[in-house]
Design a protein around this motif. Structure first.
Motif, short mmCIF file in Angstrom:
data_model
loop_
_atom_site.label_atom_id
_atom_site.label_comp_id
_atom_site.label_asym_id
_atom_site.label_seq_id
_atom_site.Cartn_x
_atom_site.Cartn_y
_atom_site.Cartn_z
N LEU A 234 0.83 -1.20 0.00
CA LEU A 234 0.00 0.00 0.00
C LEU A 234 0.86 1.24 0.00
N ASP A 235 0.33 2.26 -0.55
CA ASP A 235 0.88 3.61 -0.48
C ASP A 235 -0.28 4.50 -0.08
N ASN A 236 -0.18 5.13 1.07
CA ASN A 236 -1.32 5.87 1.61
C ASN A 236 -1.75 7.03 0.72
N ASP A 237 -0.88 7.48 -0.17
CA ASP A 237 -1.24 8.54 -1.11
C ASP A 237 -2.03 8.01 -2.30
N ILE A 238 -1.97 6.69 -2.52
CA ILE A 238 -2.52 6.11 -3.75
C ILE A 238 -3.61 5.08 -3.48
N VAL A 259 0.24 -3.56 -8.81
CA VAL A 259 -1.14 -3.05 -8.86
C VAL A 259 -1.19 -1.62 -8.33
N VAL A 260 -0.52 -1.38 -7.22
CA VAL A 260 -0.51 -0.03 -6.64
C VAL A 260 0.18 0.95 -7.59
N GLU A 261 1.26 0.53 -8.22
CA GLU A 261 1.96 1.42 -9.14
C GLU A 261 1.08 1.80 -10.33
N LEU A 262 0.29 0.86 -10.81
CA LEU A 262 -0.62 1.17 -11.92
C LEU A 262 -1.70 2.16 -11.47
N MET A 263 -2.17 2.02 -10.24
CA MET A 263 -3.11 3.02 -9.72
C MET A 263 -2.44 4.38 -9.60
N ARG A 264 -1.15 4.41 -9.27
CA ARG A 264 -0.42 5.67 -9.21
C ARG A 264 -0.39 6.36 -10.58
N GLN A 265 -0.37 5.53 -11.62
CA GLN A 265 -0.36 6.05 -12.99
C GLN A 265 -1.74 6.48 -13.47
N LYS A 302 -7.46 5.59 -2.89
CA LYS A 302 -7.61 6.59 -1.83
C LYS A 302 -9.06 7.07 -1.70
N LYS A 303 -9.81 7.03 -2.81
CA LYS A 303 -11.20 7.46 -2.80
C LYS A 303 -12.14 6.43 -2.18
N GLY A 304 -11.64 5.22 -1.95
CA GLY A 304 -12.49 4.14 -1.47
C GLY A 304 -13.10 3.31 -2.58
N GLU A 305 -12.69 3.54 -3.84
CA GLU A 305 -13.15 2.71 -4.95
C GLU A 305 -12.41 1.38 -4.89
N HIS A 306 -13.11 0.29 -5.16
CA HIS A 306 -12.50 -1.03 -5.00
C HIS A 306 -12.81 -1.93 -6.18
N ALA A 307 -12.06 -3.03 -6.27
CA ALA A 307 -12.30 -4.01 -7.32
C ALA A 307 -11.52 -5.28 -7.01
N GLY A 308 -11.88 -6.34 -7.74
CA GLY A 308 -11.13 -7.59 -7.71
C GLY A 308 -11.08 -8.17 -9.11
N TYR A 309 -10.03 -8.92 -9.38
CA TYR A 309 -9.90 -9.56 -10.69
C TYR A 309 -9.02 -10.80 -10.52
#
Length: 339
Positions: A234-238, A259-265, A302-309
């Motif tokens: 986790l990254d608390n900013d992302i 996965v976190v890095e892609l969300m950062r992008q 960070k917005k609370g949006e979630h998913a699974g795959y």
């Protein structure tokens, strides 16, 4: 394999009744027509996501702790202690399937919003490895303790040694020994890890993983679950991500960190999970374990949006929030077990 695949197809993966603790009328989801999964979620805080159906009671206890004002890390530990102590959960803690020598070995990690983390692996004789991982984070200068060192540390922190091999697990192990064929199938029968991600009311993110690992593994094997950056990151900013499935495949790709890095992008949790699963597929499509390979990710931003795959069908996860209660959601997947 046909029996396993038929079991998966027939497994009940639908929405379950919500907890009275969450004080909601019913669960509401937007389902994909193709896979039955939630691909786009509206942000919600606080939110708890955890893998598989044993995530439901874990979510419930974690939610209760959060509502009582407990620190998020303590709430995660309390929630994950539930499946760890349940002998009916055969892939976590007490009652978990042993390795090929008949020994139950446990892995766990935890990480908070300040990127503090703690981990234990190859831990024997201690029922709650997630609790020990928290102590490693809080009371040592290290991130990970393993084996005998982790065990001695746990004893020094007041944990009691216990026999974790239940009669049922021992019977299953003895039946396995008759043929001694190892197939790392991760599905509805062998649920593997419970991973949990939490975004609290202030938007701070924490997470944890705990597991007894793959059934009948070689003695000494460690999977992805206790590895920060593989089983959990986790990254608390992302945002945050966690994995379930064949740990070796997640380790080879630093799955959760990616996965976190892609969300950062800028990718959504769904897009990020999907892309890493696709990457794992590309790296493993000619691998000797491909016939049995299952990997799934959960993610939250960070917005609370979630998913699974997941790579294959059969993966679901528990979600708890204010609006829709505590329920199961089915993950989208790349392929079925018959493909």
């Amino acid at each position: 394999m046909s029996d396993r695949r038929n079991f998966i197809k027939k497994a009940a993966l639908g929405t379950v009744g919500i907890s009275a603790i969450l004080s909601c009328d019913k669960s509401v989801e937007t389902k994909s027509e193709i896979t039955g999964s939630t691909e786009i979620s509206k942000g919600s805080k606080p939110i708890i996501i955890s893998t598989w159906n044993h995530g439901l009671p874990a979510n419930e206890e974690t939610w209760k702790q959060l509502k009582e004002g407990k620190p998020t890390v303590d709430a995660i530990v309390a929630g994950m202690n539930i499946p760890e102590a349940d002998p009916k959960v055969r892939s976590v803690g007490y009652g978990g399937f042993p390795d090929r020598e008949g020994k139950v070995t446990l892995d766990a990690c935890i990480m908070d919003h300040n990127s503090n983390c703690g981990s234990v692996s190859f831990l024997q004789g201690i029922k709650h490895p997630i609790s020990v991982a928290k102590k490693v984070m809080q009371n040592t200068p290290h991130v990970m303790l393993v084996g005998e060192g982790a065990f001695q540390f746990a004893l020094s922190e007041g944990f009691k040694e216990e026999n974790l091999l239940t009669a049922e697990a021992e019977k299953d192990w003895k039946n396995w020994v008759e043929e001694s064929k190892y197939k790392p199938v991760i599905n509805m029968e062998n649920h593997d890890t419970i991973s949990m991600l939490v975004v609290d009311k202030d938007g701070n993110i924490s997470g944890g993983c705990t597991t007894s690992g793959a059934a009948w593994k070689m003695h000494g094997r460690v999977g992805d679950s206790p590895i920060i950056g593989a089983g959990l990151f986790l990254d608390n900013d992302i945002g945050a991500a966690a994995a379930t499935g064949l740990g070796e495949a997640v380790l080879r790709t630093a799955g959760s960190a990616m996965v976190v890095e892609l969300m950062r992008q800028g990718k959504s949790p769904y897009e990020a999970c999907k892309e890493i699963v696709e990457r794992i597929y590309a790296k493993h499509k000619n691998h000797k374990d491909m016939e049995y390979l299952q990997v799934g990710f959960i993610a939250v931003n960070k917005k609370g949006e979630h998913a699974g795959y997941s790579l294959r069908s059969g993966f679901n996860y528990a979600v708890a929030d204010e609006k829709s209660g505590n329920r199961m959601e089915d993950a989208s997947f790349k392929m079925s077990w018959d493909d």
